[in-house]
Scaffold this active site. Structure first.
Site, PDB file in Angstrom:
ATOM      1  N   HIS A 213       0.817  -1.224   0.000  1.00 51.85           N
ATOM      2  CA  HIS A 213       0.000   0.000   0.000  1.00 51.85           C
ATOM      3  C   HIS A 213       0.849   1.272   0.000  1.00 51.85           C
ATOM      4  O   HIS A 213       0.351   2.338  -0.332  1.00 51.85           O
ATOM      5  CB  HIS A 213      -1.004  -0.002   1.159  1.00 51.85           C
ATOM      6  CG  HIS A 213      -0.407   0.304   2.490  1.00 51.85           C
ATOM      7  ND1 HIS A 213       0.195  -0.648   3.261  1.00 51.85           N
ATOM      8  CD2 HIS A 213      -0.299   1.461   3.187  1.00 51.85           C
ATOM      9  CE1 HIS A 213       0.633  -0.086   4.375  1.00 51.85           C
ATOM     10  NE2 HIS A 213       0.348   1.181   4.365  1.00 51.85           N
ATOM     11  N   LYS A 217       0.473   5.606  -1.817  1.00 47.71           N
ATOM     12  CA  LYS A 217       0.568   6.889  -1.107  1.00 47.71           C
ATOM     13  C   LYS A 217       1.020   7.978  -2.081  1.00 47.71           C
ATOM     14  O   LYS A 217       1.974   7.777  -2.840  1.00 47.71           O
ATOM     15  CB  LYS A 217       1.583   6.781   0.052  1.00 47.71           C
ATOM     16  CG  LYS A 217       1.102   5.918   1.215  1.00 47.71           C
ATOM     17  CD  LYS A 217       2.138   5.906   2.328  1.00 47.71           C
ATOM     18  CE  LYS A 217       1.833   4.864   3.370  1.00 47.71           C
ATOM     19  NZ  LYS A 217       0.825   5.221   4.347  1.00 47.71           N
ATOM     20  N   ASP A 270       7.514  -7.695   7.556  1.00 47.53           N
ATOM     21  CA  ASP A 270       6.294  -6.892   7.561  1.00 47.53           C
ATOM     22  C   ASP A 270       6.509  -5.539   6.889  1.00 47.53           C
ATOM     23  O   ASP A 270       5.634  -5.034   6.192  1.00 47.53           O
ATOM     24  CB  ASP A 270       5.850  -6.685   9.026  1.00 47.53           C
ATOM     25  CG  ASP A 270       4.513  -5.976   9.137  1.00 47.53           C
ATOM     26  OD1 ASP A 270       3.664  -6.185   8.242  1.00 47.53           O
ATOM     27  OD2 ASP A 270       4.301  -5.227  10.104  1.00 47.53           O
ATOM     28  N   HIS A 275       7.695  -2.162   2.161  1.00 46.76           N
ATOM     29  CA  HIS A 275       7.558  -0.696   2.198  1.00 46.76           C
ATOM     30  C   HIS A 275       8.922   0.007   2.134  1.00 46.76           C
ATOM     31  O   HIS A 275       9.122   0.912   1.328  1.00 46.76           O
ATOM     32  CB  HIS A 275       6.853  -0.251   3.479  1.00 46.76           C
ATOM     33  CG  HIS A 275       5.515  -0.912   3.707  1.00 46.76           C
ATOM     34  ND1 HIS A 275       4.737  -1.373   2.686  1.00 46.76           N
ATOM     35  CD2 HIS A 275       4.827  -1.171   4.852  1.00 46.76           C
ATOM     36  CE1 HIS A 275       3.620  -1.891   3.194  1.00 46.76           C
ATOM     37  NE2 HIS A 275       3.661  -1.791   4.497  1.00 46.76           N
TER      38      HIS A 275
HETATM   39  C1  BG6 Z   1       1.423  -2.574   7.152  1.00 46.94           C
HETATM   40  C2  BG6 Z   1       2.052  -3.378   8.252  1.00 46.94           C
HETATM   41  O1  BG6 Z   1       1.768  -3.100   5.900  1.00 46.94           O
HETATM   42  O2  BG6 Z   1       1.878  -1.252   7.228  1.00 46.94           O
HETATM   43  C3  BG6 Z   1       1.756  -2.770   9.599  1.00 46.94           C
HETATM   44  O3  BG6 Z   1       1.548  -4.699   8.204  1.00 46.94           O
HETATM   45  C4  BG6 Z   1       2.125  -1.312   9.617  1.00 46.94           C
HETATM   46  O4  BG6 Z   1       2.449  -3.451  10.619  1.00 46.94           O
HETATM   47  C5  BG6 Z   1       1.525  -0.603   8.428  1.00 46.94           C
HETATM   48  O5  BG6 Z   1       1.634  -0.752  10.818  1.00 46.94           O
HETATM   49  C6  BG6 Z   1       2.013   0.816   8.314  1.00 46.94           C
HETATM   50  O6  BG6 Z   1       1.267   1.474   7.335  1.00 46.94           O
HETATM   51  P1  BG6 Z   1       1.129   3.042   7.314  1.00 46.94           P
HETATM   52  O7  BG6 Z   1       0.455   3.343   6.033  1.00 46.94           O
HETATM   53  O8  BG6 Z   1       0.319   3.465   8.487  1.00 46.94           O
HETATM   54  O9  BG6 Z   1       2.519   3.547   7.408  1.00 46.94           O
END
Ligand code: BG6
Length: 525
Positions: A213, A217, A270, A275
């Site tokens: 995801h 952003k 994770d 990310h």
């Molecule tokens: C998710 C993880 O992919 O991303 C979570 O599984 C984490 O552990 C989250 O908290 C963070 O997402 P964001 O968009 O709030 O930075």
């Protein structure tokens, strides 16, 4: 159960509704409306659905981005029916969407949701699901376009994909079928390849949407715009001017009830594998031949291919892991990781990761990239900070420059979305003191609103069949390949006691040493 709970504190989404005047949403407006379709969420009673998917779908619904004929089928094990589940989602919208200004409209949206109870590890409920989908289509007289969303723990993916295939849900008799798979896709290179084979035996690559995801952003997409729509950054975006880069993904949240999931993943699987490495690639990649899904993804893969592989013998020196111990954060006393529900009392799962990476190519040779990610840190902040080299000659006295730091360009991904540049300036007055100052761009100020949620964009793109912001199989595998020596070394060490850091601290002291050994420090955030 969802595997991808968001760390964002339940953000009230008034902004999203007001956003309809927003240039960022106008960008979304340029898109086509998706064809009539059904979204099937597997693992729909988990947090991801209530915190992110349903609020994002509601936002798309209000903005008129969902097709005329759209249904949501929630597939989960718990004993619920349509009414109970719709009520749950009503509560979820109130909590996570924010002010609902039109209750009738919300009810119309909720009436699009159906609940299908079943164990997604078993084949039979998928056969029943196929019947339900057939029935819904017959009633509505529409084509069978279907988007499946696997919001389930990663360990269930193989079984679900096989079950979808066995129930012939991998293709629709009258429309397209796509499957969104949440990260992490695999738990190392070997399992990612194996999972890939299972997925490939049931689906074709153009049906698969591997979601990270972060790519949805706005601030992450803006990395490419910042770099390639402007002429002034390219000349300095290299080893001649950049001393080092720090990428931080810091969260204040802990597990939020996801102990079982986190024990399977740890912070490295994770957050770092996906990310953090996505930020790294977008920052470091070469200009793509075009801004299209393949050209951009090709360049990202090349970055991962050029990263210097860790030797297992170097892991102890170049990689730090840690685990949070009880402490207090924002005035609240909180339990340590091992006291959390679903966590083994002798767990060796890391909640903090920091490492030094190098990219062996002409642009980046010898420039260290320090990446850190952690749970229960003092502040929620994600950013890429580019630390530039000092001026070749210091013309001002040490005394005058008492507070001086290097020039830093910070791409703030969240929560204070923006970009800032730190440089030295003369303090006004008769003295010749010099102090660092900051030049700041903020999304909120420049565009009048905060950007829409990443899931809105990604759900819409998947409904439209646009895979640009989803990860490709080779990209995912290269990221695992890079981390495999780290996992191997950790496996050799077994269930050891990990370095602890108190909740609310910036990780274990070993993380500071990682930079101090190089005469550097982590940026204070
Ligand atoms: C998710 C993880 O992919 O991303 C979570 O599984 C984490 O552990 C989250 O908290 C963070 O997402 P964001 O968009 O709030 O930075």
């Amino acid at each position: 159960m969802s595997n991808c709970l968001q760390n964002s504190p339940p953000q009230k989404k008034k902004a999203t509704m007001a956003n309809r005047q927003n240039p960022l949403r106008d960008g979304l407006r340029l898109k086509r409306t998706p064809q009539p379709s059904t979204l099937i969420i597997l693992g729909a009673t988990g947090d991801l659905t209530k915190r992110k998917l349903v609020p994002s779908l509601y936002s798309l619904y209000i903005d008129g981005f969902l097709p005329q004929d759209f249904r949501i089928v929630a597939f989960a094990r718990r004993d619920k029916n349509d009414d109970i589940f719709r009520n749950d989602m009503r509560d979820a919208l109130r909590e996570y969407y924010g002010e609902i200004d039109d209750a009738n409209r919300m009810n119309r949206f909720l009436s699009l949701i159906h609940y299908h109870r079943g164990d997604f590890n078993q084949p039979e409920p998928h056969v029943e699901l196929a019947q339900l989908l057939g029935k819904l289509q017959d009633e509505r007289g529409i084509t069978g376009n279907r988007l499946f969303y696997l919001a389930t723990p990663p360990s269930t993916y193989q079984a679900i994909i096989n079950n979808l295939g066995a129930a012939q849900l991998n293709k629709s008799p009258s429309g397209w079928t796509r499957v969104i798979i949440e990260k992490p896709f695999g738990r190392d290179l070997g399992s990612a390849i194996e999972l890939g084979k299972v997925v490939d035996s049931v689906l074709t690559e153009d049906q698969i949407y591997r979601i990270d995801h972060y790519l949805g952003k706005e601030t992450v997409q803006n990395i490419l715009v910042f770099r390639f729509a402007n002429g002034i950054f390219e000349p300095i975006w290299n080893r001649r001017y950049i001393d080092h880069v720090q990428i931080t993904v810091a969260e204040t949240l802990g597990l939020e009830g996801r102990g079982n999931f986190f024990e399977e993943t740890g912070i490295t699987r994770d957050i770092v594998q996906n990310h953090a490495l996505q930020l790294f690639c977008l920052f470091a990649m070469e200009p793509p031949a075009a801004i299209d899904s393949n050209a951009v993804r090709n360049e990202k893969v090349k970055v991962l291919q050029a990263v210097k592989q860790f030797r297992e013998s170097d892991v102890d020196e170049l990689v730090v892991r840690g685990q949070y111990a009880a402490g207090s954060l924002m005035g609240q006393q909180l339990p340590g990781y091992k006291e959390e529900e679903g966590v083994a009392t002798d767990s060796a799962t890391e909640t903090y990761f920091a490492a030094k990476f190098f990219i062996d190519n002409w642009r980046w040779a010898d420039v260290p990239f320090y990446i850190r990610a952690g749970k229960r840190l003092p502040k929620r902040v994600t950013e890429i900070a580019i630390h530039f080299k000092n001026a070749p000659l210091q013309m001002f006295s040490e005394k005058a420059r008492s507070q001086v730091g290097s020039n830093v360009l910070a791409l703030r991904i969240q929560p204070d979305e923006g970009i800032s540049l730190r440089f030295d300036s003369k303090v006004p007055g008769p003295s010749s003191l010099i102090r660092p100052v900051t030049m700041d761009f903020r999304y909120g100020t420049s565009f009048g609103q905060k950007p829409p949620d990443a899931y809105e964009r990604l759900l819409l793109d998947a409904l439209l069949g646009d895979a640009t912001l989803f990860t490709r199989s080779d990209e995912n595998q290269m990221a695992w390949k890079l981390l495999d020596p780290i996992f191997n070394r950790w496996n050799q060490l077994g269930r050891i006691e990990l370095p602890q850091y108190q909740i609310g601290a910036w990780g274990p002291t070993q993380a500071d040493h990682l930079l101090r050994n190089d005469h550097r420090e982590w940026r204070r955030l």
